[in-house]
Write a protein that holds these residues in place. Structure first.
Motif, mmCIF file in Angstrom:
data_model
loop_
_atom_site.group_PDB
_atom_site.id
_atom_site.type_symbol
_atom_site.label_atom_id
_atom_site.label_comp_id
_atom_site.label_asym_id
_atom_site.label_seq_id
_atom_site.Cartn_x
_atom_site.Cartn_y
_atom_site.Cartn_z
ATOM 1 N N PRO A 292 49.044 -10.730 9.115
ATOM 2 C CA PRO A 292 50.109 -11.301 8.570
ATOM 3 C C PRO A 292 50.858 -12.519 8.922
ATOM 4 O O PRO A 292 51.444 -13.424 8.196
ATOM 5 C CB PRO A 292 51.173 -10.229 9.094
ATOM 6 N N ASP A 293 50.467 -13.188 10.005
ATOM 7 C CA ASP A 293 50.897 -14.367 10.464
ATOM 8 C C ASP A 293 50.198 -15.646 9.732
ATOM 9 O O ASP A 293 50.418 -16.728 10.117
ATOM 10 C CB ASP A 293 50.690 -14.497 12.055
ATOM 11 N N PHE A 294 49.082 -15.337 9.140
ATOM 12 C CA PHE A 294 48.211 -16.464 8.287
ATOM 13 C C PHE A 294 47.658 -17.302 9.352
ATOM 14 O O PHE A 294 47.170 -18.344 8.903
ATOM 15 C CB PHE A 294 49.240 -17.165 7.166
ATOM 16 N N ILE A 295 47.471 -16.907 10.556
ATOM 17 C CA ILE A 295 46.682 -17.771 11.326
ATOM 18 C C ILE A 295 45.676 -17.294 12.069
ATOM 19 O O ILE A 295 44.418 -17.910 12.110
ATOM 20 C CB ILE A 295 47.768 -18.358 12.651
ATOM 21 N N THR A 296 45.666 -15.921 12.461
ATOM 22 C CA THR A 296 44.482 -15.190 13.171
ATOM 23 C C THR A 296 43.808 -14.064 12.229
ATOM 24 O O THR A 296 44.504 -13.816 11.101
ATOM 25 C CB THR A 296 44.951 -14.415 14.514
ATOM 26 N N TRP A 297 42.822 -13.635 12.712
ATOM 27 C CA TRP A 297 41.966 -12.647 11.884
ATOM 28 C C TRP A 297 41.595 -11.591 12.774
ATOM 29 O O TRP A 297 41.712 -11.425 13.808
ATOM 30 C CB TRP A 297 40.780 -13.310 11.686
ATOM 31 N N THR A 298 41.422 -10.487 11.783
ATOM 32 C CA THR A 298 41.134 -9.162 12.523
ATOM 33 C C THR A 298 39.602 -9.043 11.868
ATOM 34 O O THR A 298 39.700 -8.761 10.691
ATOM 35 C CB THR A 298 41.858 -7.877 11.971
ATOM 36 N N VAL A 299 38.657 -8.917 12.816
ATOM 37 C CA VAL A 299 37.356 -8.366 12.368
ATOM 38 C C VAL A 299 36.985 -6.771 12.587
ATOM 39 O O VAL A 299 37.373 -6.295 13.911
ATOM 40 C CB VAL A 299 36.294 -9.375 13.540
ATOM 41 N N SER A 300 36.506 -6.450 11.986
ATOM 42 C CA SER A 300 36.261 -5.012 11.823
ATOM 43 C C SER A 300 34.707 -4.714 11.665
ATOM 44 O O SER A 300 34.124 -5.150 10.691
ATOM 45 C CB SER A 300 37.089 -4.108 10.783
ATOM 46 N N ALA A 301 34.288 -4.073 12.817
ATOM 47 C CA ALA A 301 32.745 -3.888 12.607
ATOM 48 C C ALA A 301 32.399 -2.241 12.576
ATOM 49 O O ALA A 301 33.096 -1.478 13.276
ATOM 50 C CB ALA A 301 32.164 -4.227 13.683
ATOM 51 N N ARG A 302 31.635 -1.687 11.612
ATOM 52 C CA ARG A 302 31.461 -0.210 11.652
ATOM 53 C C ARG A 302 30.240 0.105 12.620
ATOM 54 O O ARG A 302 28.945 -0.388 12.351
ATOM 55 C CB ARG A 302 30.911 -0.029 10.274
ATOM 56 N N LEU A 303 30.405 0.708 13.763
ATOM 57 C CA LEU A 303 29.751 0.844 14.847
ATOM 58 C C LEU A 303 29.153 2.431 15.080
ATOM 59 O O LEU A 303 30.161 3.171 14.625
ATOM 60 C CB LEU A 303 30.001 0.178 16.067
ATOM 61 N N PRO A 304 27.937 2.561 15.305
ATOM 62 C CA PRO A 304 27.538 4.032 15.594
ATOM 63 C C PRO A 304 28.355 4.635 16.927
ATOM 64 O O PRO A 304 28.626 3.948 17.872
ATOM 65 C CB PRO A 304 26.164 4.197 15.937
ATOM 66 N N GLU A 305 28.820 6.107 17.027
ATOM 67 C CA GLU A 305 29.421 6.619 17.852
ATOM 68 C C GLU A 305 28.632 7.741 18.634
ATOM 69 O O GLU A 305 27.843 8.265 17.712
ATOM 70 C CB GLU A 305 30.730 7.557 17.225
ATOM 71 N N ILE A 306 28.507 7.583 19.839
ATOM 72 C CA ILE A 306 27.647 8.655 20.554
ATOM 73 C C ILE A 306 28.601 9.811 20.970
ATOM 74 O O ILE A 306 29.553 9.850 21.238
ATOM 75 C CB ILE A 306 26.737 7.920 21.759
ATOM 76 N N ASN A 307 27.653 10.961 21.220
ATOM 77 C CA ASN A 307 28.364 12.178 21.687
ATOM 78 C C ASN A 307 28.360 12.402 23.045
ATOM 79 O O ASN A 307 29.367 13.212 23.401
ATOM 80 C CB ASN A 307 27.494 13.536 20.958
ATOM 81 N N HIS A 308 27.587 11.684 23.754
ATOM 82 C CA HIS A 308 27.821 11.762 25.283
ATOM 83 C C HIS A 308 28.306 10.465 25.628
ATOM 84 O O HIS A 308 28.119 9.429 25.151
ATOM 85 C CB HIS A 308 26.452 12.267 25.920
ATOM 86 N N PRO A 309 29.056 10.296 27.197
ATOM 87 C CA PRO A 309 29.198 9.165 27.505
ATOM 88 C C PRO A 309 27.974 8.476 28.367
ATOM 89 O O PRO A 309 27.043 9.219 28.393
ATOM 90 C CB PRO A 309 30.251 9.595 28.636
#
Length: 66
Positions: free
Chosen positions: A36-53
């Motif tokens: 909303p500030d028209f200066i910075t960006w938000t980058v979103s990546a679809r990453l795999p999620e694991i079931n165990h730490p």
């Protein structure tokens, strides 16, 4: 495998371009949106999620410590 969105908030244009290039090279679905500030960006990546730490690195654990 389950995938979730991981967000990098408030990136500069240069940082956002670098992240997009790195993820696209690896074949990851990635999106960029202007904040909303028209200066910075938000980058979103679809990453795999694991079931165990992740496993603990054993090279830093002394056998005497248990």
């Amino acid at each position: 495998m389950k995938e979730t969105w991981f967000h990098y908030p408030e990136c500069t244009t240069q940082q956002a371009d670098e992240l997009l290039a790195q993820y696209r090279r690896r074949g990851v679905r990635v999106e960029r949106s202007l904040n909303p500030d028209f200066i910075t960006w938000t980058v979103s990546a679809r990453l795999p999620e694991i079931n165990h730490p992740p496993r603990a690195n054993r090279c830093w654990q002394n056998r005497m410590w248990g």
